[in-house]
Design a protein around this motif. Structure first.
Motif, short mmCIF file in Angstrom:
data_model
loop_
_atom_site.label_atom_id
_atom_site.label_comp_id
_atom_site.label_asym_id
_atom_site.label_seq_id
_atom_site.Cartn_x
_atom_site.Cartn_y
_atom_site.Cartn_z
N TRP A 115 31.43 62.29 -5.70
CA TRP A 115 31.21 63.12 -6.89
C TRP A 115 32.46 63.90 -7.30
CZ3 TRP A 115 25.78 65.94 -6.79
CH2 TRP A 115 24.77 64.98 -6.84
N ASN A 134 32.84 65.69 -10.71
CA ASN A 134 33.16 64.85 -11.85
C ASN A 134 32.06 64.96 -12.90
OD1 ASN A 134 33.94 62.91 -13.65
ND2 ASN A 134 33.66 61.17 -12.25
N HIS A 137 30.39 61.72 -14.18
CA HIS A 137 29.64 60.86 -13.27
C HIS A 137 28.14 60.99 -13.58
CE1 HIS A 137 28.18 58.92 -9.68
NE2 HIS A 137 29.39 58.81 -9.16
N LEU A 178 35.77 55.74 -11.57
CA LEU A 178 34.64 55.46 -12.46
C LEU A 178 35.01 55.70 -13.92
CD1 LEU A 178 31.62 54.63 -11.85
CD2 LEU A 178 31.05 57.02 -12.30
#
Length: 382
Positions: A115, A134, A137, A178
């Motif tokens: 995270w 994040n 996310h 990501l």
């Protein structure tokens, strides 16, 4: 008929012992009501713990509540005591997407390292001592949304509040695998190394705006009368530094109350920012939503009574119907000196908290239009 104003104050766990007992909470609510306030913003999320028993936190991290409050429910106590004296209650999710302060991510990122937000060197994202989750996310967004929803579903509150960390992320972030992959899929190349690149900045800000729109819709589905209140950094500094596009939030109608943090330590500076945001960011239609944040105490700093009186008077001169003071303990210093100043002056006459309908209608629009024309005239003249 009572004047309608937003007279708010933030209630913290930092540098304050109010939450330590129900008796202290009751005393605080009495003081606020006697002083003329009509809404309190109690912190419910900071330092990786909640100020209420949270099933979301229990299931995700195994920590139900702030360890100092085990066996109690401080949020429920605040609500009960606030209702007793006629105050509105809007819980404040202070830490937002921040995971910790000078703890290298703390408990949240120790358990959920995936995270973590990252800077362009791949390091844990840090700014001004805070470490960050994040905010892009999906799991992090769902986690924060679930914290908000369990409050509005389980408690008799009048709304919820985000701030300069919710929704927000330092603009030096977004370089986690990501987010990079998401950007590459859309544009066919990696994000710019320059975190202030205009397109890259706006793309990330739009993700946070989309999250706020989702949060707004979910809260309204629980109860359409609940207020979604935000206390962001000042636009457009907040956009450049924390990806907070509050001008777009207002245009999209995904915020009911907004409290830009005009945390300046002299009236001249406060006045300049108030002029700037009312003339450039707000219209007659959105001005009723505005109640700036005023810094009355931080560390060793305390606002002077003269400055506080000037700031409130200037707000009214600009057609701003309210403010929120950071934070409660500033009212108590020097034998409740600031509370007495407000009680005997600006807040001496009771004011009703505006309804949702009030916040969605232009207020004093004929006067405001005239005043804005005058401001523009002088601005162009000089």
């Amino acid at each position: 008929m009572k004047t309608k104003e937003i007279r708010g104050v933030w209630l913290t766990t930092t540098d304050s012992k109010v939450f330590r007992s129900k008796q202290r909470i009751a005393q605080a609510m009495d003081l606020l009501a006697e002083t003329g306030f009509n809404v309190v913003f109690p912190v419910v999320w900071n330092k990786a713990v909640t100020m209420y028993p949270s099933q979301t936190m229990q299931q995700t991290f195994g920590v139900e509540i702030d360890p100092m409050s085990v066996g109690r429910d401080p949020l429920a106590e605040v609500i009960a005591e606030a209702r007793r004296v006629g105050l509105k209650v809007i819980p404040w999710f202070e830490y937002g997407f921040a995971s910790s302060y000078n703890l290298n991510g703390g408990m949240l990122l120790q358990q959920k390292p995936e995270w973590a937000a990252r800077d362009n060197q791949g390091n844990l994202l840090q700014k001004n001592g805070f470490e960050w989750m994040n905010a892009f996310h999906p799991q992090v967004q769902d986690f924060m949304l679930n914290l908000v929803l369990e409050v509005v579903k389980n408690y008799d509150v009048d709304g919820i509040q985000g701030d300069d960390r919710f929704p927000a992320l330092p603009s030096t972030g977004g370089y986690d695998p990501l987010t990079i992959a998401r950007y590459q899929q859309q544009f066919g190349h990696s994000p710019p190394h320059n975190h202030q690149d205009k397109q890259w900045l706006q793309w990330r800000a739009d993700i946070l705006t989309d999250f706020l729109a989702r949060l707004y819709g979910e809260v309204k589905r629980v109860n359409p009368n609940l207020l979604v209140s935000m206390a962001p950094n000042i636009y457009d500094w907040g956009l450049r530094e924390y990806l907070q596009d509050s001008a777009t939030w207002l245009k999209l109608g995904i915020v009911d109350l907004i409290h830009p943090q005009i945390y300046r330590r002299d009236f001249h500076s406060y006045k300049a920012i108030a002029n700037q945001i009312t003339s450039c960011q707000f219209t007659d239609a959105t001005l009723p939503k505005l109640a700036p944040g005023i810094l009355i105490k931080l560390g060793s700093y305390s606002i002077s009574p003269e400055y506080l009186v000037q700031a409130i008077a200037y707000n009214r001169r600009l057609g701003i119907s309210g403010e929120v003071c950071f934070f409660y303990e500033g009212l108590r210093e020097n034998n409740n000196a600031l509370a007495q100043v407000l009680r005997n002056g600006a807040y001496s006459k009771p004011a009703a908290f505006p309804t949702l309908a009030d916040l969605q209608q232009p207020s004093n629009s004929r006067y405001l239009s005239f005043w804005q024309k005058i401001k523009r005239f002088w601005k162009n003249l000089f």
